[in-house]
Design a protein around this motif. Structure first.
Motif, short mmCIF file in Angstrom:
data_model
loop_
_atom_site.label_atom_id
_atom_site.label_comp_id
_atom_site.label_asym_id
_atom_site.label_seq_id
_atom_site.Cartn_x
_atom_site.Cartn_y
_atom_site.Cartn_z
N ILE A 1 -16.79 -33.01 38.84
CA ILE A 1 -16.72 -33.36 40.27
C ILE A 1 -15.31 -33.11 40.79
N LYS A 2 -14.33 -33.52 40.02
CA LYS A 2 -12.92 -33.30 40.41
C LYS A 2 -12.64 -31.80 40.57
N ASP A 3 -13.13 -30.98 39.64
CA ASP A 3 -12.93 -29.53 39.71
C ASP A 3 -13.59 -28.92 40.95
N ILE A 4 -14.80 -29.41 41.28
CA ILE A 4 -15.49 -28.93 42.48
C ILE A 4 -14.65 -29.25 43.71
N LEU A 5 -14.14 -30.48 43.79
CA LEU A 5 -13.34 -30.88 44.93
C LEU A 5 -12.03 -30.10 45.02
N ILE A 6 -11.39 -29.88 43.89
CA ILE A 6 -10.15 -29.10 43.87
C ILE A 6 -10.39 -27.68 44.38
N SER A 7 -11.55 -27.11 44.06
CA SER A 7 -11.85 -25.73 44.47
C SER A 7 -11.92 -25.56 45.98
N ILE A 8 -12.11 -26.66 46.71
CA ILE A 8 -12.17 -26.59 48.17
C ILE A 8 -11.06 -27.42 48.82
N SER A 9 -10.08 -27.84 48.05
CA SER A 9 -9.01 -28.72 48.54
C SER A 9 -9.60 -29.95 49.21
N GLY A 10 -10.62 -30.51 48.58
CA GLY A 10 -11.33 -31.65 49.16
C GLY A 10 -11.04 -32.95 48.44
N HIS A 11 -11.35 -34.04 49.12
CA HIS A 11 -11.26 -35.36 48.50
C HIS A 11 -12.35 -36.25 49.09
N ILE A 12 -12.85 -37.14 48.26
CA ILE A 12 -13.93 -38.04 48.67
C ILE A 12 -13.35 -39.10 49.61
N ILE A 13 -14.02 -39.27 50.75
CA ILE A 13 -13.60 -40.32 51.68
C ILE A 13 -14.64 -41.43 51.77
N ASN A 14 -15.84 -41.17 51.22
CA ASN A 14 -16.88 -42.18 51.22
C ASN A 14 -17.95 -41.78 50.20
N GLY A 15 -18.52 -42.78 49.54
CA GLY A 15 -19.64 -42.51 48.65
C GLY A 15 -19.30 -42.69 47.20
N PRO A 16 -20.29 -42.49 46.38
CA PRO A 16 -21.59 -41.95 46.76
C PRO A 16 -22.47 -43.01 47.41
N SER A 17 -23.34 -42.54 48.30
CA SER A 17 -24.31 -43.42 48.93
C SER A 17 -25.42 -43.72 47.92
N ARG A 18 -26.38 -44.52 48.32
CA ARG A 18 -27.51 -44.85 47.43
C ARG A 18 -28.25 -43.61 46.95
N ASN A 19 -28.32 -42.61 47.82
CA ASN A 19 -29.01 -41.39 47.44
C ASN A 19 -28.07 -40.32 46.87
N GLY A 20 -26.85 -40.73 46.51
CA GLY A 20 -25.94 -39.85 45.79
C GLY A 20 -25.13 -38.89 46.63
N VAL A 21 -25.04 -39.13 47.93
CA VAL A 21 -24.29 -38.24 48.80
C VAL A 21 -22.86 -38.76 48.99
N TYR A 22 -21.91 -37.85 48.83
CA TYR A 22 -20.50 -38.14 49.07
C TYR A 22 -20.12 -37.58 50.43
N GLU A 23 -19.18 -38.23 51.10
CA GLU A 23 -18.56 -37.65 52.28
C GLU A 23 -17.19 -37.15 51.85
N VAL A 24 -16.93 -35.89 52.11
CA VAL A 24 -15.73 -35.22 51.60
C VAL A 24 -14.93 -34.64 52.76
N ALA A 25 -13.63 -34.89 52.76
CA ALA A 25 -12.71 -34.26 53.71
C ALA A 25 -12.14 -33.01 53.06
N ILE A 26 -11.94 -31.98 53.87
CA ILE A 26 -11.42 -30.70 53.39
C ILE A 26 -9.98 -30.55 53.83
N GLY A 27 -9.11 -30.23 52.88
CA GLY A 27 -7.71 -29.98 53.20
C GLY A 27 -7.07 -31.16 53.88
N ASN A 28 -6.42 -30.89 55.00
CA ASN A 28 -5.75 -31.95 55.74
C ASN A 28 -6.45 -32.16 57.08
N HIS A 29 -5.89 -32.97 57.92
CA HIS A 29 -6.50 -33.27 59.21
C HIS A 29 -6.56 -32.05 60.12
N GLN A 30 -5.84 -31.00 59.79
CA GLN A 30 -5.77 -29.80 60.62
C GLN A 30 -6.72 -28.70 60.17
#
Length: 78
Positions: free
Chosen positions: A18-47
């Protein structure tokens, strides 16, 4: 800030993968996982541009461990 909903095959995925997948898109988890396994992911920075976000979604959709990747409902667009 725009974010992505991401669902990963947790039966085949460990923390490091999971960490490798997120690194590949410069992403980080901001919420989750939900009950159905969905994460909310932010990409890069606010810009992050919509082009960067769309490219990240495409990269995720092409990953063999990703079940679903798409723009979070209500995310702002450029």
């Amino acid at each position: 800030m725009s974010s992505i909903n991401l669902s990963i095959d947790n039966n085949l995925t460990g923390f490091q993968q999971i960490k490798d997948i997120l690194i590949s898109i410069s992403g980080h988890i901001i919420n989750g996982p939900s009950r159905n396994g969905v994460y909310e992911v932010a990409i890069g920075n606010h810009q992050a541009s919509m082009q960067e976000i769309n490219e990240s979604i495409t990269r995720l959709q092409n990953h063999n461990l990703v079940i679903f990747a798409g723009l979070t409902q209500g995310s702002a667009s450029d």
